[in-house]
Scaffold this motif. Structure first.
Motif, mmCIF file in Angstrom:
data_model
loop_
_atom_site.group_PDB
_atom_site.id
_atom_site.type_symbol
_atom_site.label_atom_id
_atom_site.label_comp_id
_atom_site.label_asym_id
_atom_site.label_seq_id
_atom_site.Cartn_x
_atom_site.Cartn_y
_atom_site.Cartn_z
ATOM 1 N N PRO A 110 -2.718 6.783 7.529
ATOM 2 C CA PRO A 110 -2.378 5.383 7.326
ATOM 3 C C PRO A 110 -3.238 4.432 8.130
ATOM 4 C CG PRO A 110 -0.751 6.455 8.696
ATOM 5 C CD PRO A 110 -1.696 7.509 8.240
ATOM 6 N N VAL A 111 -4.297 4.915 8.732
ATOM 7 C CA VAL A 111 -5.179 4.059 9.515
ATOM 8 C C VAL A 111 -6.582 4.099 8.929
ATOM 9 C CG1 VAL A 111 -6.144 3.616 11.781
ATOM 10 C CG2 VAL A 111 -3.860 4.569 11.592
ATOM 11 N N ARG A 112 -7.170 2.946 8.711
ATOM 12 C CA ARG A 112 -8.550 2.879 8.234
ATOM 13 C C ARG A 112 -9.488 2.942 9.434
ATOM 14 N NH1 ARG A 112 -9.672 -1.941 4.378
ATOM 15 N NH2 ARG A 112 -8.814 -0.445 2.906
ATOM 16 N N ALA A 113 -10.622 3.585 9.233
ATOM 17 C CA ALA A 113 -11.605 3.662 10.310
ATOM 18 C C ALA A 113 -12.075 2.266 10.696
ATOM 19 C CB ALA A 113 -12.802 4.503 9.857
ATOM 20 N N ALA A 114 -12.452 2.109 11.952
ATOM 21 C CA ALA A 114 -12.911 0.816 12.446
ATOM 22 C C ALA A 114 -14.169 0.383 11.697
ATOM 23 C CB ALA A 114 -13.191 0.890 13.940
ATOM 24 N N VAL A 115 -14.291 -0.922 11.451
ATOM 25 C CA VAL A 115 -15.465 -1.456 10.778
ATOM 26 C C VAL A 115 -16.189 -2.374 11.748
ATOM 27 C CG1 VAL A 115 -14.444 -1.298 8.495
ATOM 28 C CG2 VAL A 115 -14.138 -3.375 9.821
ATOM 29 N N ASP B 125 9.467 11.886 9.696
ATOM 30 C CA ASP B 125 8.516 12.072 8.603
ATOM 31 C C ASP B 125 8.022 10.766 8.007
ATOM 32 O OD1 ASP B 125 11.135 11.619 7.728
ATOM 33 O OD2 ASP B 125 10.812 12.675 5.832
ATOM 34 N N ARG B 126 8.839 9.719 8.109
ATOM 35 C CA ARG B 126 8.483 8.414 7.547
ATOM 36 C C ARG B 126 8.862 7.315 8.540
ATOM 37 N NH1 ARG B 126 10.983 10.780 2.902
ATOM 38 N NH2 ARG B 126 12.812 9.421 3.055
ATOM 39 N N ILE B 127 8.080 6.244 8.568
ATOM 40 C CA ILE B 127 8.373 5.099 9.426
ATOM 41 C C ILE B 127 8.069 3.819 8.653
ATOM 42 C CG2 ILE B 127 7.903 6.321 11.587
ATOM 43 C CD1 ILE B 127 5.199 4.892 11.711
ATOM 44 N N ALA B 128 8.486 2.697 9.213
ATOM 45 C CA ALA B 128 8.117 1.383 8.689
ATOM 46 C C ALA B 128 7.549 0.563 9.838
ATOM 47 C CB ALA B 128 9.315 0.678 8.075
ATOM 48 N N ARG C 234 3.069 -7.310 4.565
ATOM 49 C CA ARG C 234 2.868 -6.915 5.965
ATOM 50 C C ARG C 234 3.938 -5.953 6.465
ATOM 51 N NH1 ARG C 234 4.724 -12.484 9.170
ATOM 52 N NH2 ARG C 234 6.706 -12.734 8.065
ATOM 53 N N PHE C 235 4.795 -5.461 5.571
ATOM 54 C CA PHE C 235 5.825 -4.490 5.940
ATOM 55 C C PHE C 235 5.396 -3.159 5.351
ATOM 56 C CE2 PHE C 235 10.546 -3.236 5.799
ATOM 57 C CZ PHE C 235 10.574 -2.964 7.158
ATOM 58 N N HIS C 236 4.825 -2.307 6.219
ATOM 59 C CA HIS C 236 4.210 -1.052 5.785
ATOM 60 C C HIS C 236 5.237 0.083 5.812
ATOM 61 C CE1 HIS C 236 0.269 -2.979 6.154
ATOM 62 N NE2 HIS C 236 0.628 -3.383 7.350
ATOM 63 N N LEU C 237 5.451 0.707 4.675
ATOM 64 C CA LEU C 237 6.315 1.885 4.562
ATOM 65 C C LEU C 237 5.397 3.095 4.509
ATOM 66 C CD1 LEU C 237 8.803 0.602 1.813
ATOM 67 C CD2 LEU C 237 8.849 0.196 4.296
ATOM 68 N N ILE C 238 5.398 3.885 5.563
ATOM 69 C CA ILE C 238 4.392 4.938 5.741
ATOM 70 C C ILE C 238 5.028 6.320 5.681
ATOM 71 C CG2 ILE C 238 2.618 5.847 7.288
ATOM 72 C CD1 ILE C 238 2.630 3.022 8.599
ATOM 73 N N ASP C 239 4.464 7.168 4.844
ATOM 74 C CA ASP C 239 4.810 8.588 4.824
ATOM 75 C C ASP C 239 3.801 9.283 5.734
ATOM 76 O OD1 ASP C 239 4.826 11.388 4.163
ATOM 77 O OD2 ASP C 239 5.899 10.887 2.331
ATOM 78 N N SER D 110 1.984 12.592 4.125
ATOM 79 C CA SER D 110 0.968 12.444 3.083
ATOM 80 C C SER D 110 -0.040 11.338 3.389
ATOM 81 C CB SER D 110 1.647 12.127 1.746
ATOM 82 O OG SER D 110 2.230 10.831 1.790
ATOM 83 N N GLY D 111 0.308 10.421 4.286
ATOM 84 C CA GLY D 111 -0.542 9.279 4.562
ATOM 85 C C GLY D 111 -0.379 8.149 3.568
ATOM 86 N N ARG D 112 0.542 8.294 2.625
ATOM 87 C CA ARG D 112 0.748 7.257 1.613
ATOM 88 C C ARG D 112 1.457 6.057 2.232
ATOM 89 N NH1 ARG D 112 0.545 6.779 -3.821
ATOM 90 N NH2 ARG D 112 1.979 5.303 -4.811
ATOM 91 N N THR D 113 0.976 4.862 1.883
ATOM 92 C CA THR D 113 1.540 3.628 2.404
ATOM 93 C C THR D 113 1.897 2.677 1.269
ATOM 94 O OG1 THR D 113 0.225 3.788 4.434
ATOM 95 C CG2 THR D 113 1.139 1.631 3.909
ATOM 96 N N GLU D 114 3.109 2.154 1.302
ATOM 97 C CA GLU D 114 3.538 1.085 0.406
ATOM 98 C C GLU D 114 3.750 -0.146 1.278
ATOM 99 O OE1 GLU D 114 4.048 1.432 -2.906
ATOM 100 O OE2 GLU D 114 3.749 3.601 -3.036
ATOM 101 N N THR D 115 3.236 -1.283 0.853
ATOM 102 C CA THR D 115 3.309 -2.477 1.687
ATOM 103 C C THR D 115 3.965 -3.621 0.930
ATOM 104 O OG1 THR D 115 1.321 -1.774 2.858
ATOM 105 C CG2 THR D 115 1.984 -4.057 3.136
#
Length: 201
Positions: free
Chosen positions: A15-20, A57-60, A72-77, A80-85
């Motif tokens: 759920p984290v993108r590499a730094a740019v 297993d899951r957080i928000a 801006r409310f990230h629902l993270i698995d 799997s790394g899947r994120t619903e926002t």
């Protein structure tokens, strides 16, 4: 995929993108991923409060550095790394001028402000906003959450239509208010015993 401008969904390895590079960063937040610094804070909180959080297993994560005009409310698995926002409102006491940006947190009764830190998603009840979910504050910055009735609930002022007419969401009394059609999704993601983390990093 973004549905109706409200939900951003992506399947990613983490759920984290590499730094740019700094030159490529034009905004503080992304509707598809959690910013690395915020994600690290949330994972540290999950570790610190592990004995009180039964399901890991899951957080928000609520990214209150972002405007209420963007998801801006990230629902993270975490498996799997899947994120619903989703869109989420902040408290009127956190944004007295209704700028759309959270200016401050407060843990005080009567402040009508959002509070920061780690919360335990607890039981459900039916109140003035319909079905809602109680939150137990796990940090000194939010340990009045239960007495303040800081909960997750649906609200008309958190629907995407507010963006078309006002360019931002309405404000809650400190609760995590999501769009009425997204409430079931949030409840199903969290259940009872998972962590919600809120911060402005």
């Amino acid at each position: 995929m973004v549905a109706g401008g409200v939900v951003a969904s992506t399947a990613i390895a983490s759920p984290v993108r590499a730094a740019v590079p700094a030159a490529a960063r034009t905004t503080l937040t992304s509707p598809r991923v959690v910013r690395p610094a915020l994600f690290r804070e949330a994972m540290a909180a999950l570790q610190a409060h592990g004995s009180r959080i039964a399901k890991r297993d899951r957080i928000a994560i609520a990214d209150f550095a972002a405007s209420s005009s963007v998801p801006r409310f990230h629902l993270i698995d975490l498996a799997s790394g899947r994120t619903e926002t989703l869109l989420v409102a902040h408290g009127s006491g956190s944004d007295p001028r209704h700028s759309g940006f959270l200016q401050r947190f407060s843990n005080l009764n009567g402040s009508n402000a959002s509070c920061e830190g780690a919360f335990l998603a607890s039981d459900y009840y039916v109140g003035k906003h319909g079905k809602s979910q109680r939150l137990v504050g796990l940090d000194p910055t939010n340990d009045n959450a239960l007495s303040r009735a800081i909960v997750i609930h649906g609200a008309w002022y958190s629907n995407a239509a507010m963006l078309r007419t006002h360019g931002k969401l309405g404000r809650s009394q400190g609760c995590f208010a999501v769009g009425e059609s997204e409430l079931v999704q949030v409840f199903e993601h969290l259940g009872n015993g998972r962590m919600v983390y809120a911060a402005k990093v």
